[in-house]
Design an enzyme around this catalytic site. Structure first.
Site, PDB file in Angstrom:
ATOM      1  CG  ASN A 143      -0.232  -0.106   2.516  1.00 30.81           C
ATOM      2  OD1 ASN A 143       0.544   0.764   2.880  1.00 30.81           O
ATOM      3  ND2 ASN A 143      -0.478  -1.201   3.257  1.00 30.81           N
TER       4      ASN A 143
ATOM      5  CG  ASP B  55      -7.508  -4.782   5.772  1.00 31.08           C
ATOM      6  OD1 ASP B  55      -7.136  -4.774   6.958  1.00 31.08           O
ATOM      7  OD2 ASP B  55      -7.948  -3.772   5.191  1.00 31.08           O
TER       8      ASP B  55
ATOM      9  CE  LYS C 296       8.311 -12.976 -14.326  1.00 33.01           C
ATOM     10  NZ  LYS C 296       9.215 -12.306 -15.297  1.00 33.01           N
TER      11      LYS C 296
ATOM     12  CG  PHE D 120      -3.519   5.982  13.112  1.00 33.09           C
ATOM     13  CD1 PHE D 120      -3.293   7.232  12.567  1.00 33.09           C
ATOM     14  CD2 PHE D 120      -2.842   5.624  14.268  1.00 33.09           C
ATOM     15  CE1 PHE D 120      -2.397   8.110  13.153  1.00 33.09           C
ATOM     16  CE2 PHE D 120      -1.946   6.491  14.866  1.00 33.09           C
ATOM     17  CZ  PHE D 120      -1.724   7.744  14.304  1.00 33.09           C
TER      18      PHE D 120
ATOM     19  CE  LYS E 126      -9.016   0.345  12.710  1.00 31.95           C
ATOM     20  NZ  LYS E 126      -8.154   0.896  11.629  1.00 31.95           N
TER      21      LYS E 126
ATOM     22  CE  LYS F  85     -10.675  -3.647  13.836  1.00 32.16           C
ATOM     23  NZ  LYS F  85      -9.703  -3.598  12.742  1.00 32.16           N
TER      24      LYS F  85
END
Length: 403
Positions: free
Chosen positions: A210, A279, A289, A323, A337, A341
């Protein structure tokens, strides 16, 4: 804040020397007493007379030119400074400092100095990423010297990337942060910070990741250490240097980060999970490969372990901070969240708002507490955001103690 502070500005050779002239002017305007030292190569870009005029002080260029016969100049300057600032810092001077080489006035003075040293690198993007330069910067950071990260953009050589000297205003802000009295809010406290992205391999060539740069997590780790915490930083792959007085643990995948975080969790007083952990990961990894095919390619993904949710389940006395980087319904998703959590705090920010989100040096966040308290922050540097987050963490620790 810089009034009457003694700043020894060490200017080394590169096109960014012109910014050092502007920086000298701004330091003088802030009330600092500035003395400038230049390498021979720096003088090829800007003359000593320019810096002498802007600093209202003599400029030092030669180890063997003793302006005062009663003093050895480089020793006297090393003792005089409240802070030594190398800007711009070339790959050459960083290499000299890392390896204890003293063959000009700046490198000799640095070796003689007991004052804190701040380094603002400036160089070509490939030089900045070269293993030798990276190694040297890590070595210098281990001495306790602090870096003011270079910016990204079009470089004088024509390349686009990281390596541009931070703007004078950013360097001034770094000096402000350095001279701001830092109460030891987290003395005798252990803090775990996660930062950066994770990398999930598909085959020996390809992977999913990311856009996280790790800047927010690293800023938190650096600030927490300055505030007295014993900090462990678990980081995915980034180009950032480990801050001074921080213990690094480098990981690659979400699974590796999960294992390291769980292993360290029980010993912590505070956990701040700023990493952007994948995730999902490829369900099957190919040792060879995967060859190109004439048609499409489908990759089956599976969920990674939810580190923050697991921490919430295991939480005892720890303050747990998460975050929420969102593009829509930011506060709504963040509150969900926070509750789901079992967090004490959550830091919510937009990934599409200008000046915020991944890779930026600034951020715009809202800090939400479990008790309903909310603190909205304007556009700030990530170092400033880190300090604001840590102030809220400290208030949570105080509340825990009072229960």
């Amino acid at each position: 804040m810089l009034k009457n502070k003694k700043v020894l500005l060490c200017v080394t050779g590169g096109i960014a020397v012109f910014k050092a002239a502007a920086l000298t002017s701004k330091l003088f305007q802030e009330g600092a007493e500035v003395k400038v030292m230049m390498t021979e190569s720096a003088q090829q870009f800007v003359t000593p007379l320019t810096f002498q005029t802007l600093a209202r002080n003599a400029v030092y260029v030669d180890t063997f030119e003793e302006k005062d016969p009663e003093k050895i100049a480089h020793i006297d300057l090393a003792d005089w400074a409240d802070v030594i600032l190398i800007a711009p810092a070339t790959a050459n001077i960083i290499g000299k400092v890392a390896n204890g080489i003293a063959d000009d006035m700046i490198s000799t003075t640095i070796l003689a100095a007991t004052a804190p040293v701040l380094i603002a690198p400036a160089m070509n993007v490939h030089m900045y990423q070269h293993p030798a330069v990276v190694k040297n910067m890590r070595t210098v950071a281990s001495f306790g010297y602090q870096f003011i990260e270079p910016g990204e953009g079009l470089l004088a050589c024509g390349y686009v990337g990281k390596g541009r000297l931070a703007e004078p205003e950013e360097i001034i802000a770094g000096l402000h942060a350095f001279f701001t009295p830092k109460e030891q809010l987290f003395k005798n406290k252990r803090m775990l910070v996660t930062a950066g992205p994770t990398v999930e391999a598909v085959d020996p060539v390809r992977y999913f990741t990311n856009r996280s740069s790790g800047k927010m997590g690293y800023a938190i780790a650096e600030t927490a250490a300055a505030l007295g915490a014993e900090v462990t930083l678990i980081s995915g792959p980034t180009s950032l240097l480990t801050p001074s007085n921080v213990t690094p643990i480098h990981v690659t995948s979400a699974q590796e980060m999960y294992e390291q975080v769980i292993r360290a969790y029980s010993h912590q007083d505070v956990v701040i999970k700023a990493a952007a952990v994948a995730d999902y990961r490829p369900k099957h990894y190919s040792n060879d490969k995967v060859k190109k095919k004439p048609d499409g390619w489908s990759i089956e993904l599976e969920r990674t372990k939810d580190i923050l949710a697991e921490l919430g389940k295991q939480k005892q006395q720890q303050i747990l901070v998460g975050f929420a980087a969102e593009s829509t319904n930011i506060e709504e998703y963040a509150l969900q969240k926070l509750e789901k959590k079992n967090l004490d705090l959550i830091v919510a920010n937009s990934i599409v708002q200008e000046g915020a989100g991944f890779k930026s040096d600034t951020n715009i966040v809202t800090i939400l507490h479990r008790n309903g308290k909310k603190k909205e922050l304007p556009l700030l540097t990530k170092q400033e955001v880190a300090f604001e987050i840590l102030k809220e963490v400290h208030s949570c620790l105080k509340e825990n103690k009072q229960r």
